[in-house]
Design an enzyme around this catalytic site. Structure first.
Site, PDB file in Angstrom:
ATOM      1  N   SER A  89       0.837  -1.197   0.000  1.00 24.18           N
ATOM      2  CA  SER A  89       0.000   0.000   0.000  1.00 24.18           C
ATOM      3  C   SER A  89       0.877   1.254   0.000  1.00 24.18           C
ATOM      4  O   SER A  89       1.686   1.440  -0.909  1.00 24.18           O
ATOM      5  CB  SER A  89      -0.958  -0.057   1.198  1.00 24.18           C
ATOM      6  OG  SER A  89      -2.004   0.872   1.064  1.00 24.18           O
ATOM      7  N   ASP A 196      -2.478  13.591  13.643  1.00 23.24           N
ATOM      8  CA  ASP A 196      -2.737  14.934  13.133  1.00 23.24           C
ATOM      9  C   ASP A 196      -2.071  15.145  11.771  1.00 23.24           C
ATOM     10  O   ASP A 196      -2.695  15.621  10.826  1.00 23.24           O
ATOM     11  CB  ASP A 196      -2.237  15.989  14.125  1.00 23.24           C
ATOM     12  CG  ASP A 196      -3.081  16.059  15.382  1.00 23.24           C
ATOM     13  OD1 ASP A 196      -4.256  15.634  15.337  1.00 23.24           O
ATOM     14  OD2 ASP A 196      -2.573  16.541  16.412  1.00 23.24           O
ATOM     15  N   HIS A 257      -7.469  -5.841   0.108  1.00 22.00           N
ATOM     16  CA  HIS A 257      -6.295  -4.969   0.169  1.00 22.00           C
ATOM     17  C   HIS A 257      -5.216  -5.504   1.103  1.00 22.00           C
ATOM     18  O   HIS A 257      -4.032  -5.400   0.820  1.00 22.00           O
ATOM     19  CB  HIS A 257      -6.733  -3.572   0.617  1.00 22.00           C
ATOM     20  CG  HIS A 257      -5.634  -2.558   0.590  1.00 22.00           C
ATOM     21  ND1 HIS A 257      -4.852  -2.323  -0.523  1.00 22.00           N
ATOM     22  CD2 HIS A 257      -5.181  -1.711   1.558  1.00 22.00           C
ATOM     23  CE1 HIS A 257      -3.977  -1.372  -0.250  1.00 22.00           C
ATOM     24  NE2 HIS A 257      -4.160  -0.993   1.001  1.00 22.00           N
TER      25      HIS A 257
END
Length: 280
Positions: A89, A196, A257
């Site tokens: 990925s 974040d 996936h």
């Protein structure tokens, strides 16, 4: 002068050809431990890297593929010999950029369920009208919504994630990055993920920076995709072949996936056969 960022790494096996694994978004090197042990028993030295903002590696001010590829390339240089680089990925995109920019560091490349393309924010990767939007923003929001100060047990965190992350396998994967410092009343929970920054730069991670003009990697490339995944589609194949002329695509049945977690035996055997070919 600022010291260069070094990635956290763990190596299994004492001798043999080197194999290096790079995880995907929200992962860490330890996700590959079971597979790494099997390859080490076969006679390989297997290094598991934590990418920046994941696992035990440092946090950075931004999440960028070229920055990550440079840090991985530095770790491979330190190993002192060419490796087979395996990336899943997001880690697969990092690995492809390493191959395209520093081909001398690689013996071979394994790309797991990702393509060198930009992925849409919402669906659009198949003809299925019910295809779900990319869930990663929802995953980040769910993880950030957990009140870590009030959290008593990992089971509570699992329950809090369940509405946004219905898959037990994916929740378990995410919760590997939730850790507790110390024990008792003084022990606090924290994420090893820089949520974040990952959330802010998620759009950048959907892309694939343009390689240098004319760049291509001429070494052997194994491209493994889950047959049920929408991350590798037939329209992606020409671009992959342009950048990696010796690529061979293997689709694994009954896998999505997270193909290496859903069909681990098939995945390991596929990688083993590839390693036998490239190491002779």
């Amino acid at each position: 002068m600022t010291d260069p960022v070094r990635l956290s790494a763990r190596t299994l096996g004492d001798s043999g050809p080197r194999v290096v694994f790079v995880h995907g978004l929200f992962g860490q090197g330890r996700n590959w431990t079971t597979i790494a042990r099997q390859l080490a028993e076969d006679g390989h030295r297997v290094t598991l890297l934590d990418l920046p903002n994941h696992g035990h590696s440092p946090w950075t001010e931004q999440v960028d593929y070229l920055d990550m590829a440079g840090l991985v390339a530095a770790e491979l240089t330190a190993l002192g010999e060419p490796v087979t680089l395996v990336g899943h990925s997001m880690g697969g995109k990092v690995a492809m950029h390493v191959a395209l920019r520093s081909p001398e560091l690689l013996r071979a490349l394994v790309v797991v369920d990702i393509a060198p393309v930009e992925y849409p924010e919402t669906g659009g990767r198949s003809d299925d009208p019910d295809e779900e939007a990319s869930p990663f923003a929802a995953f980040i929001a769910a993880m950030k919504a957990i009140d870590l100060d009030a959290l008593a047990t990992r089971e509570e965190a699992d329950a809090a994630l369940r509405p946004a992350v219905p898959s037990t396998m994916v929740r378990s994967f995410l919760l590997q990055s939730l850790v507790r410092d110390g024990v008792g009343a003084g022990g606090g929970w924290r994420w090893r993920l820089n949520l974040d920054t990952l959330g802010r730069d998620l759009a950048r991670l959907r892309g694939f920076p343009e390689p240098p003009a004319g760049a291509h990697y001429d070494g052997p490339v194994l491209w493994i995709a889950g047959a049920n995944s929408h991350y590798v589609l037939d329209p992606d194949r020409p671009r992959m072949a342009e950048l990696f002329p010796l690529v061979r695509l293997v689709r694994v049945k009954n896998a999505g996936h997270w193909v290496h977690s859903e069909q681990p035996e098939v995945f390991v055997e596929t990688v083993r056969r590839f390693l036998q070919q490239v190491e002779t």
